[in-house]
Design a protein around this motif. Structure first.
Motif, mmCIF file in Angstrom:
data_model
loop_
_atom_site.group_PDB
_atom_site.id
_atom_site.type_symbol
_atom_site.label_atom_id
_atom_site.label_comp_id
_atom_site.label_asym_id
_atom_site.label_seq_id
_atom_site.Cartn_x
_atom_site.Cartn_y
_atom_site.Cartn_z
ATOM 1 N N GLU A 23 0.833 -1.214 0.000
ATOM 2 C CA GLU A 23 0.000 0.000 0.000
ATOM 3 C C GLU A 23 0.859 1.252 0.000
ATOM 4 O O GLU A 23 0.364 2.354 -0.194
ATOM 5 C CB GLU A 23 -0.902 0.018 1.234
ATOM 6 C CG GLU A 23 -1.968 -1.047 1.178
ATOM 7 C CD GLU A 23 -2.825 -1.057 2.421
ATOM 8 O OE1 GLU A 23 -2.772 -0.088 3.195
ATOM 9 O OE2 GLU A 23 -3.523 -2.064 2.601
ATOM 10 N N ARG A 24 2.139 1.055 0.302
ATOM 11 C CA ARG A 24 3.092 2.180 0.287
ATOM 12 C C ARG A 24 4.382 1.703 -0.368
ATOM 13 O O ARG A 24 4.868 0.614 -0.045
ATOM 14 C CB ARG A 24 3.433 2.642 1.719
ATOM 15 C CG ARG A 24 2.357 3.482 2.377
ATOM 16 C CD ARG A 24 2.492 3.461 3.888
ATOM 17 N NE ARG A 24 2.183 2.119 4.385
ATOM 18 C CZ ARG A 24 0.951 1.681 4.653
ATOM 19 N NH1 ARG A 24 -0.072 2.489 4.575
ATOM 20 N NH2 ARG A 24 0.751 0.424 5.034
ATOM 21 N N SER A 92 -2.069 5.523 2.590
ATOM 22 C CA SER A 92 -1.907 4.366 1.704
ATOM 23 C C SER A 92 -1.994 4.843 0.258
ATOM 24 O O SER A 92 -2.303 6.003 -0.008
ATOM 25 C CB SER A 92 -2.928 3.278 2.012
ATOM 26 O OG SER A 92 -4.196 3.827 2.018
ATOM 27 N N THR A 118 4.431 -2.261 3.276
ATOM 28 C CA THR A 118 5.308 -1.168 2.838
ATOM 29 C C THR A 118 6.570 -1.741 2.194
ATOM 30 O O THR A 118 7.349 -2.428 2.864
ATOM 31 C CB THR A 118 5.682 -0.284 4.055
ATOM 32 O OG1 THR A 118 4.473 0.196 4.638
ATOM 33 C CG2 THR A 118 6.556 0.891 3.655
#
Ligand code: S3P
Length: 195
Positions: A23-24, A92, A118
């Motif tokens: 999400e990152r 995110s 991440t």
């Protein structure tokens, strides 16, 4: 993974149900490694938000990076860096370009390693290449000065000290030497398993 091109922007959108684990996406590496240039392109490609951590630090500090170093000192710059990183990791669908010194702080390393979903992509190149890129960037209009480059020997010490920290933090490593930004982006996408 199936990806839909956004008909308006042309960006490739990762569908919510796709099996992309992250999400990152965080870009790390020394000054001149291409974190901002590649980060922006990566974010455009994915249709995600882009944040340069130095910009977030400047907002928090109310002045430019060189002015924070000059007027408040490096320890205060590093304190603001940790605060900005903590806030950024709350988002995110974010591509985040770290400053080159961010991984020196154990607190920052813990934050990065402890934030789920991440990826940390380490953009690497030899010191001579990085310094040469920094010098040519400094000639560009609107370039922000890099206070820690003022003394080349000290900058090289930082580079040597940081190499293992970048590598230890990285979930993916991409060599950028001899590669154009487009080629580097391709390598980053490949490393992440993205088309
Ligand atoms: C620094 C790198 C800079 C910026 C500051 C300190 C460092 O970011 O955070 O000048 O200590 O390496 P970039 O790596 O984006 O130039």
């Amino acid at each position: 993974m199936y990806r839909h091109p956004n008909p308006t922007t042309g960006a490739t959108v990762v569908p919510a149900q796709a099996a992309f684990a992250f999400e990152r996406l965080v870009l790390t590496g020394f000054m001149g490694s291409g974190k901002t240039t590649i980060g922006r392109r990566l974010a455009d490609h994915l249709g995600w938000e882009f944040l340069d951590l130095d910009t977030a630090i400047e907002r928090l500090g109310g002045r430019s990076v060189p002015d924070i170093f000059d007027e408040l000192g490096e320890p205060e710059f590093r304190r603001l860096e940790t605060a900005a990183l903590t806030a950024a990791l709350g988002s995110s669908r974010l591509v985040l370009a770290l400053g080159g010194g961010a991984p020196e702080s154990p607190a920052n390393r813990q934050l990065l390693a402890g934030t789920p979903a991440t990826a940390v992509v380490y953009l690497t190149a030899p010191f001579a290449t990085l310094i040469e890129r920094c010098h040519s960037q400094a000639e560009e209009p609107g370039a922000t000065a890099r206070p820690v480059l003022a003394d080349r020997a000290l900058a090289e010490q930082r580079f040597l000290r940081r190499a293992s920290l970048y590598a230890g933090l990285a979930t993916h490593t991409v060599l950028t030497d001899g590669r154009s930004p487009d080629q580097t982006l391709e390598c980053v996408l490949g490393a992440l398993g993205l088309p």
